[in-house]
Design an enzyme around this catalytic site. Structure first.
Site, PDB file in Angstrom:
ATOM      1  N   GLY A 104      12.386   1.594  12.664  1.00 57.96           N
ATOM      2  CA  GLY A 104      11.090   2.471  12.029  1.00 57.96           C
ATOM      3  C   GLY A 104       9.900   1.966  12.300  1.00 57.96           C
ATOM      4  O   GLY A 104       9.512   1.333  11.386  1.00 57.96           O
ATOM      5  N   GLY A 124       6.837   3.320  11.908  1.00 59.91           N
ATOM      6  CA  GLY A 124       5.747   4.030  11.601  1.00 59.91           C
ATOM      7  C   GLY A 124       4.587   2.980  10.793  1.00 59.91           C
ATOM      8  O   GLY A 124       4.606   1.821  11.150  1.00 59.91           O
ATOM      9  N   ASN A 125       3.788   3.543   9.981  1.00 57.49           N
ATOM     10  CA  ASN A 125       2.613   2.542   9.379  1.00 57.49           C
ATOM     11  C   ASN A 125       3.399   1.336   8.608  1.00 57.49           C
ATOM     12  O   ASN A 125       2.793   0.233   8.847  1.00 57.49           O
ATOM     13  CB  ASN A 125       1.967   3.450   8.673  1.00 57.49           C
ATOM     14  CG  ASN A 125       1.134   4.615   8.993  1.00 57.49           C
ATOM     15  OD1 ASN A 125       0.418   4.327   9.992  1.00 57.49           O
ATOM     16  ND2 ASN A 125       1.156   5.679   8.611  1.00 57.49           N
ATOM     17  N   VAL A 126       4.412   1.624   7.895  1.00 60.22           N
ATOM     18  CA  VAL A 126       4.895   0.475   7.233  1.00 60.22           C
ATOM     19  C   VAL A 126       5.749  -0.545   8.067  1.00 60.22           C
ATOM     20  O   VAL A 126       5.585  -1.815   8.004  1.00 60.22           O
ATOM     21  CB  VAL A 126       6.051   0.980   6.151  1.00 60.22           C
ATOM     22  CG1 VAL A 126       6.613  -0.014   5.212  1.00 60.22           C
ATOM     23  CG2 VAL A 126       5.152   1.779   5.168  1.00 60.22           C
ATOM     24  N   GLY A 127       6.610   0.126   9.004  1.00 60.69           N
ATOM     25  CA  GLY A 127       7.376  -0.826   9.869  1.00 60.69           C
ATOM     26  C   GLY A 127       6.255  -1.656  10.724  1.00 60.69           C
ATOM     27  O   GLY A 127       6.575  -2.885  11.038  1.00 60.69           O
ATOM     28  N   ARG A 141       2.088  -3.918  -8.725  1.00 60.03           N
ATOM     29  CA  ARG A 141       0.983  -2.642  -8.892  1.00 60.03           C
ATOM     30  C   ARG A 141       0.621  -3.035 -10.563  1.00 60.03           C
ATOM     31  O   ARG A 141      -0.479  -3.308 -11.023  1.00 60.03           O
ATOM     32  CB  ARG A 141       1.233  -1.534  -8.777  1.00 60.03           C
ATOM     33  CG  ARG A 141       1.105  -1.240  -7.294  1.00 60.03           C
ATOM     34  CD  ARG A 141       1.601   0.176  -6.930  1.00 60.03           C
ATOM     35  NE  ARG A 141       1.866   0.301  -5.581  1.00 60.03           N
ATOM     36  CZ  ARG A 141       2.344   1.226  -4.639  1.00 60.03           C
ATOM     37  NH1 ARG A 141       3.390   1.872  -5.354  1.00 60.03           N
ATOM     38  NH2 ARG A 141       2.320   1.546  -3.429  1.00 60.03           N
ATOM     39  N   HIS A 186      12.585   3.403  -7.886  1.00 63.42           N
ATOM     40  CA  HIS A 186      11.044   3.339  -7.232  1.00 63.42           C
ATOM     41  C   HIS A 186      10.784   4.746  -6.876  1.00 63.42           C
ATOM     42  O   HIS A 186      11.029   5.392  -5.967  1.00 63.42           O
ATOM     43  CB  HIS A 186      11.340   2.511  -6.113  1.00 63.42           C
ATOM     44  CG  HIS A 186      10.026   2.540  -5.155  1.00 63.42           C
ATOM     45  ND1 HIS A 186       9.007   1.880  -5.595  1.00 63.42           N
ATOM     46  CD2 HIS A 186      10.021   3.165  -3.998  1.00 63.42           C
ATOM     47  CE1 HIS A 186       8.141   2.152  -4.708  1.00 63.42           C
ATOM     48  NE2 HIS A 186       8.465   2.750  -3.566  1.00 63.42           N
TER      49      HIS A 186
END
Length: 313
Positions: A9, A11-14, A154, A178
């Site tokens: 994957g 995307g932005n995270v991968g 966080r 989560h």
């Protein structure tokens, strides 16, 4: 011994995770997989261009599940971020997509002969971690979700900002799902050498507000740029490196708890064998009730994914 990580994957995270791995030299071999061939090839080329200006070398491979057979860790970052743009900020909005895509990926992982550890980012992470474990047949302690590792970060950041200290000086956990039923277990939080309940009384901290800030932190980032990536990618790579370096570190990750009958976030010692020891916290009655609520919600959503799981076994 060659260190190998796979990321499924891109995307932005991968992509953020891949860059972190390459920039920090955490792997000798990196396997990138995505259904969008042009995207994954472009990412691989971009990362190879970066290597000329880095002190580490990484061999990069694309879209070859067979290359995962001897990987130490696979990071799952499969997702459809557009589904997160919903009015209730519900992380389960991605489930109709991920419960179909993940079993397909898990089946190919199994067919590759992979026998390492899986680190799951894909949302809803507790349910998806369960799906990966069931389809691959890997031991439960070898399939781990990032869970509330990021939520806890966080919370620590929110507390630290109120006290004008570094977030790494705050110790404690967010537990459970989560997602929207996660909560800060204030009984576990210590700062400035004292339980936070004492500091809150002396400094006038609103713990309910700090818990709220921790819960909505991801939504705040998402609404600003329509995705989140750095925080969760860093959590995933930290977890992967903790496994590969046999660091034996206490982390709040999604791991299978027999007493709840599901994956959920709870501190565990993580090392080369995945989850190597599960902790038992002295939680308050209120916190225990919240944890059970999270567990029940995760199990309900996992049951709804049964057809997609069974069709890929």
């Amino acid at each position: 011994m060659t260190r190998k990580i796979g990321i499924i994957g891109m995307g932005n995270v991968g992509a953020a995770a891949a860059h972190y791995v390459v920039a920090m030299g955490f792997a000798d071999d990196l396997v990138l997989i995505d259904t969008r061939t042009d995207k994954v090839e472009a990412d691989a080329l971009d990362l190879r261009d970066a290597i000329a200006n880095l002190p580490y070398h990484t061999n990069i491979f694309t879209n070859d599940y067979s290359k995962l057979s001897d990987a130490d860790v696979i990071i799952s970052a499969i997702g459809n971020i557009k589904l997160q743009d919903n009015p209730t900020d519900d992380r389960f909005a991605e489930l109709p997509f991920t419960r179909v895509q993940v079993p397909r990926a898990a089946k190919q992982i199994k067919e590759s002969g992979f026998n390492g550890k899986i680190v799951v980012i894909t949302n809803p992470v507790d349910v998806i971690t369960s799906i990966y474990q069931e389809v691959t047949g890997l031991p439960k302690n070898h399939v781990i979700g990032t869970g509330t590792l990021l939520n806890s970060a966080r919370m620590r950041r929110s507390v630290a900002e109120q006290l004008n200290i570094d977030s790494r000086s705050v110790v404690g956990y967010n537990l459970g799902e989560h997602g929207n039923s996660q909560f800060t277990a204030w009984s576990t939080v210590r700062v400035l050498g004292h339980p936070i309940t004492e500091i809150a009384e002396k400094r006038g901290l609103d713990l309910n507000e700090l818990d709220h800030l921790a819960r909505i932190g991801g939504h705040t980032v998402f609404h600003g740029k329509k995705y989140t990536n750095y925080g969760v990618a860093t959590s995933a790579v930290r977890l992967a490196y903790t496994i590969m370096s046999d660091a034996q570190t206490e982390l709040p990750v999604s791991n299978y708890r027999e007493e709840y009958g599901t994956y959920l976030s709870y501190p565990a010692i993580v090392g080369r064998d995945g989850v190597q020891e599960q902790l038992q916290l002295d939680l308050t009655e209120e916190e225990l009730k919240k944890l059970q609520t999270s567990a029940d919600f995760i199990k309900t959503k996992f049951a709804e994914s049964r057809d997609d799981i069974d069709s890929n076994k």
